[in-house]
Design an enzyme around this catalytic site. Sequence first.
Site, short mmCIF file in Angstrom:
data_model
loop_
_atom_site.label_atom_id
_atom_site.label_comp_id
_atom_site.label_asym_id
_atom_site.label_seq_id
_atom_site.Cartn_x
_atom_site.Cartn_y
_atom_site.Cartn_z
N ASP A 21 15.24 3.90 4.15
CA ASP A 21 14.31 3.10 3.34
C ASP A 21 15.01 2.50 2.13
OD1 ASP A 21 12.53 4.09 5.17
OD2 ASP A 21 11.04 4.77 3.71
N ALA A 78 10.68 0.69 -2.70
CA ALA A 78 10.58 -0.61 -3.39
C ALA A 78 10.37 -0.40 -4.89
CB ALA A 78 9.44 -1.43 -2.80
N PRO A 126 0.84 -1.20 0.00
CA PRO A 126 0.00 0.00 0.00
C PRO A 126 0.87 1.26 0.00
CG PRO A 126 -0.22 -1.22 2.09
CD PRO A 126 0.64 -2.03 1.18
N GLY A 163 4.06 3.43 5.20
CA GLY A 163 5.18 3.09 6.09
C GLY A 163 5.86 1.80 5.70
N LEU A 164 5.37 1.15 4.64
CA LEU A 164 5.95 -0.13 4.23
C LEU A 164 7.02 0.02 3.14
CD1 LEU A 164 2.71 -2.30 4.27
CD2 LEU A 164 4.73 -2.67 5.67
N GLY A 165 7.38 1.24 2.84
CA GLY A 165 8.50 1.46 1.91
C GLY A 165 8.14 1.31 0.45
N SER A 166 6.87 1.61 0.11
CA SER A 166 6.47 1.38 -1.28
C SER A 166 7.29 2.22 -2.27
CB SER A 166 4.98 1.59 -1.48
OG SER A 166 4.67 2.95 -1.51
N SER A 167 7.61 3.47 -1.92
CA SER A 167 8.33 4.28 -2.91
C SER A 167 9.76 3.77 -3.10
CB SER A 167 8.29 5.77 -2.57
OG SER A 167 8.99 6.01 -1.40
C1 MEV Z 1 10.24 6.80 6.92
O1 MEV Z 1 10.13 5.44 6.51
C2 MEV Z 1 11.21 6.91 8.05
C3 MEV Z 1 11.43 8.31 8.62
O2 MEV Z 1 12.39 8.17 9.67
C4 MEV Z 1 11.94 9.28 7.57
C5 MEV Z 1 13.35 8.97 7.12
O3 MEV Z 1 14.10 8.24 7.80
O4 MEV Z 1 13.71 9.51 6.07
C6 MEV Z 1 10.16 8.87 9.22
#
Ligand code: MEV
Length: 311
Positions: A149, A108, A98, A102-106
Amino acid sequence: MTLASASGKAILFGEHAVVYGQPAIAVPLSQLRTTVQVESLDPGMTGVLIDAPNISKSFLLHEADGDDPLASAVRLTLDELGVKAPLDVHLTIHSQLPIASGLGSSAAVSVAVIRALSDHLGKPLEVETISKIAYAAECLHHGTPSGIDNAVVAYEKPVYFIREHKPELIQISTRLNLIIGDTGVSMRTTIPVNLLRERWEKDPVTYGGWFEEIGEIVKEARTMLEAGSIGSLGTLMNRNQVLLEDMGLSSLELQRLIRAAREAGALGAKLSGAGMGGIMLALVELDTAQVVETALIKAGAKQVFITEVDR
Ligand code: MEV
């Protein structure tokens, strides 16, 4: 035809503080992937055609908006490979991740595009270069990314990460069962990151102190992960969550899922990634996984993923 893929990721400890120079720990989620297929373009067509059916996008590279993230990953890769001649290829991107969760889609998508294109052109790239290009793509869209990420996704190994340092690959010596609950609230990384920056600028002493406390938690967590003692890892997750809440990065939806996971027997639970929406993760014993999953669904999780971290 060339196929390549990249995993999703979850930050176990240290998000946000990592932007301010503290360490963080992230793991790849190999079961959740983005796949990119590169093939020749249909006869009669020219250019680089990019199809992303999951997000209903289909466009030619030379017609793309300057800030389109898919186009940026392609452009940066072609630049790195020194491809000047016109290229006629068709890229199809499928993602199980999704967006803005927060799962790193961009990261990935970028890593999968870079791998697929460079392999297709017979110029496979080193993992460090793949991570560097994906970082450049992240910088275009996320302002001040720490680089965690792109690193965890490119290396596809658990990483102990400090900004502007080579990621340290860590050996997790125990089985880690994680449950991820998605609030279904998508949140672009830049929003919480920028908000936190404003708060830190107004009160650098308090926020700086919290970042340092998070850094200490991350160091303790690394020792435990490497020693294979998950005994109080859950407690460390809970402590990290308290600090994220203090910084105003949680949300009602996240709180509801985190509480439900803990009450159902999770060893610890916290938000993961940028927060204010997106996902939370819970550390569980294998035999409580189902109970926690059911509790998360009951508490309103839009999707739940049960995953074992690759060692
Ligand atoms: C985002 O996945 C993680 C954050 O710490 C931002 C970053 O590290 O660039 C919120």
